[in-house]
Design an enzyme around this catalytic site. Structure first.
Site, PDB file in Angstrom:
ATOM      1  N   PHE A 112      25.742  15.504  25.275  1.00  0.00           N
ATOM      2  CA  PHE A 112      24.860  14.437  25.732  1.00  0.00           C
ATOM      3  C   PHE A 112      23.696  15.074  26.502  1.00  0.00           C
ATOM      4  O   PHE A 112      23.919  15.940  27.352  1.00  0.00           O
ATOM      5  CB  PHE A 112      25.665  13.495  26.636  1.00  0.00           C
ATOM      6  N   ASP A 183      33.529  17.695  30.105  1.00  0.00           N
ATOM      7  CA  ASP A 183      32.987  16.380  30.403  1.00  0.00           C
ATOM      8  C   ASP A 183      33.830  15.374  29.621  1.00  0.00           C
ATOM      9  O   ASP A 183      33.914  15.443  28.387  1.00  0.00           O
ATOM     10  CB  ASP A 183      31.506  16.318  29.992  1.00  0.00           C
ATOM     11  N   TYR A 208      32.051   3.812  33.829  1.00  0.00           N
ATOM     12  CA  TYR A 208      31.524   2.513  33.366  1.00  0.00           C
ATOM     13  C   TYR A 208      31.710   2.326  31.871  1.00  0.00           C
ATOM     14  O   TYR A 208      31.388   1.283  31.344  1.00  0.00           O
ATOM     15  CB  TYR A 208      30.046   2.357  33.742  1.00  0.00           C
ATOM     16  N   LYS A 209      32.193   3.355  31.172  1.00  0.00           N
ATOM     17  CA  LYS A 209      32.423   3.238  29.724  1.00  0.00           C
ATOM     18  C   LYS A 209      33.815   2.645  29.507  1.00  0.00           C
ATOM     19  O   LYS A 209      34.033   1.473  29.780  1.00  0.00           O
ATOM     20  CB  LYS A 209      32.214   4.594  29.055  1.00  0.00           C
ATOM     21  N   ARG A 355      26.893   3.002  16.013  1.00  0.00           N
ATOM     22  CA  ARG A 355      28.114   3.461  16.683  1.00  0.00           C
ATOM     23  C   ARG A 355      28.951   2.257  17.115  1.00  0.00           C
ATOM     24  O   ARG A 355      28.421   1.300  17.683  1.00  0.00           O
ATOM     25  CB  ARG A 355      27.664   4.282  17.891  1.00  0.00           C
TER      26      ARG A 355
HETATM   27  C1  LIG Z   1      27.397   8.606  29.399  1.00  0.00           C
HETATM   28  C2  LIG Z   1      27.278  10.077  29.619  1.00  0.00           C
HETATM   29  C3  LIG Z   1      26.553  10.587  30.720  1.00  0.00           C
HETATM   30  C4  LIG Z   1      25.798   9.674  31.649  1.00  0.00           C
HETATM   31  O1  LIG Z   1      25.488  10.273  32.884  1.00  0.00           O
HETATM   32  P1  LIG Z   1      25.087   9.346  34.123  1.00  0.00           P
HETATM   33  O2  LIG Z   1      24.678  10.271  35.178  1.00  0.00           O
HETATM   34  O3  LIG Z   1      26.299   8.525  34.465  1.00  0.00           O
HETATM   35  O4  LIG Z   1      23.985   8.439  33.679  1.00  0.00           O
HETATM   36  C5  LIG Z   1      26.543  11.958  30.919  1.00  0.00           C
HETATM   37  N1  LIG Z   1      27.189  12.797  30.070  1.00  0.00           N
HETATM   38  C6  LIG Z   1      27.870  12.336  28.998  1.00  0.00           C
HETATM   39  C7  LIG Z   1      28.554  13.301  28.101  1.00  0.00           C
HETATM   40  C8  LIG Z   1      27.919  10.970  28.726  1.00  0.00           C
HETATM   41  O5  LIG Z   1      28.565  10.529  27.656  1.00  0.00           O
END
Ligand SMILES: *Cc1c(COP(=O)(O)O)cnc(C)c1O
Length: 396
Positions: A112, A183, A208-209, A355
């Site tokens: 990400f 992660d 939050y996911k 998705r």
């Molecule tokens: C959703 C997601 C994020 C989001 O980071 P925030 O700081 O919470 O906005 C970061 N890394 C990955 C791999 C994600 O899937």
């Protein structure tokens, strides 16, 4: 197998099929009352006494243990706070300190973007010749060479759902003397994870996911217990200090995982998350996985049978897939907008990925059937071919 489905626990608008719990989980029904109670009884009446009397100060570790149970982290090894981007920065910075004679951070091109951006920023701040090296996800194991300080990987690819072999890659990293950071953004609450068994040094993730903590819910960080007393937190905020209320001039890291805290926690968000975590009290992650696989397999079979112009972008082998299924379609953005207009919510990831997240706590086989009916209608009738579905919103 215990019943996993508990739709009644969540606030889901009538008739809506929600296949986007992998981006933002729905709200558990009791959150408004829980928050209202926190506001009126705690903030409203206790005011500053709430830090002790209502347990606000202990909440990051208390909720950390609730998250820890779902990811195989021992008691006292997870703490909540900040956002995932910040936790990535903090973990990588600490990892580099553990491997001071090396200069390379290895990640993959499927990661990400914020994870990679945060590493770029850290490298600039340190200004000591560090390098971010990214390789294709399938080449990661071979790319772990003796110059790698830290391997930073997201276990489940946000676009395709492809899962890295956590134990094998961690072993490969450690065999070469690299520090392993996972992660778990698309893993926590989605698939069984056993951090302790993996022996990885650190892990981070958001809530939050799949964990349904609400927009802006705090992130988590895990540090392997044997490292927690020596790890050097780069973001040395006062609430990670050994004695914040001594107000000494110099920083001394706190005991164990507490040192990974930074500043004042977001108590309202943390309270919502704590309530959302109670939904998981009697959820067995293996049972959840079984239910998720059934939904995904049904979805893939039905889509492939009825919608030939969608191409599977996720691994076909369910063992190599997280809890989402993605299809490629050139007009994917417009098609997803048309589908959302028909009350089936998934999301779009550039350049062409549609998705769909499968969350067995509130999605069942009937929902999958209805969702595929509507996807077929969008495609058969080319409903996506409408200018109103092509204008991109700020958040996709
Ligand atoms: C959703 C997601 C994020 C989001 O980071 P925030 O700081 O919470 O906005 C970061 N890394 C990955 C791999 C994600 O899937």
């Amino acid at each position: 197998m215990a019943e996993i489905l508990r739709k009644e626990v969540f606030c889901l608008p009538e008739g809506l099929i929600y296949l986007d719990g992998n981006s933002l989980g729905p709200m558990p029904q009791d959150i408004p009352d829980t928050l209202n109670g926190m506001l009126t009884r705690e903030w409203g009446q206790l005011l500053i006494k709430g830090w002790n009397a209502a347990g606000w100060m202990d909440q990051p570790a208390r909720v950390g243990d609730m998250v820890g149970r779902l990811i195989g982290a021992p008691h006292g090894s997870v703490v909540m706070g900040d956002t995932l981007s910040i936790k990535v920065y903090q973990a990588v910075a600490a990892g580099l300190k553990m491997n001071q004679d090396r200069r390379v951070i290895l990640s993959d091109t499927g990661n990400f973007p914020t994870d990679l951006y945060m590493v770029e920023g850290l490298i600039k701040t340190l200004d000591q010749g560090f390098e971010l090296r990214t390789v294709a996800p399938e080449d990661v194991a071979d790319a772990i060479t003796d110059d790698i300080a830290v391997v930073l990987l997201t276990q489940v690819d946000y676009r395709t759902g492809r899962v890295h072999d956590m134990n094998a890659i961690t072993r490969a990293a450690q065999a070469r003397g690299a520090v392993m950071i996972w992660d778990l953004a698309h893993s926590a609450g989605a698939i069984p994870v056993d951090l302790a068994a993996s022996k990885a040094e650190m892990a981070v993730g958001c809530t939050y996911k799949y964990l349904n903590g609400g927009p802006g819910a705090p992130a988590f960080i895990y540090v392997r217990p044997d490292l927690a007393e020596t790890i050097q937190p780069a973001l040395s905020g006062w609430l990670g200090h050994a004695a914040p209320f001594d107000f000494t001039l110099n920083y001394h890291p706190g005991a164990g995982i507490e040192r990974m805290r930074v500043g004042t926690p977001p108590v309202m968000q943390m309270t919502a998350l704590e309530a959302a975590m109670r939904v998981w009290d009697d959820v067995d992650m293996q049972d959840l996985r079984t239910a998720s696989i059934a939904l995904q397999e049904q979805f893939i079979a039905d889509v492939e049978a009825r919608v030939p112009n969608l191409t599977l972008a996720s691994p076909r082998d369910v063992e190599r897939r997280g809890s989402q299924v993605s299809f490629r379609f050139e007009q994917g953005y417009a098609a997803m907008q048309a589908l959302i207009h028909m009350d089936v919510i998934g999301d779009f990831r550039a350049p062409d990925i549609m998705r769909f997240g499968f969350t067995p706590l509130y999605v069942d086989a009937g929902d999958v059937t209805t969702a595929v009916d509507r996807i077929a209608k969008v495609m058969d009738e080319k409903l996506w071919d409408d200018p109103k579905y092509r204008a991109r919103n700020r958040v996709t």
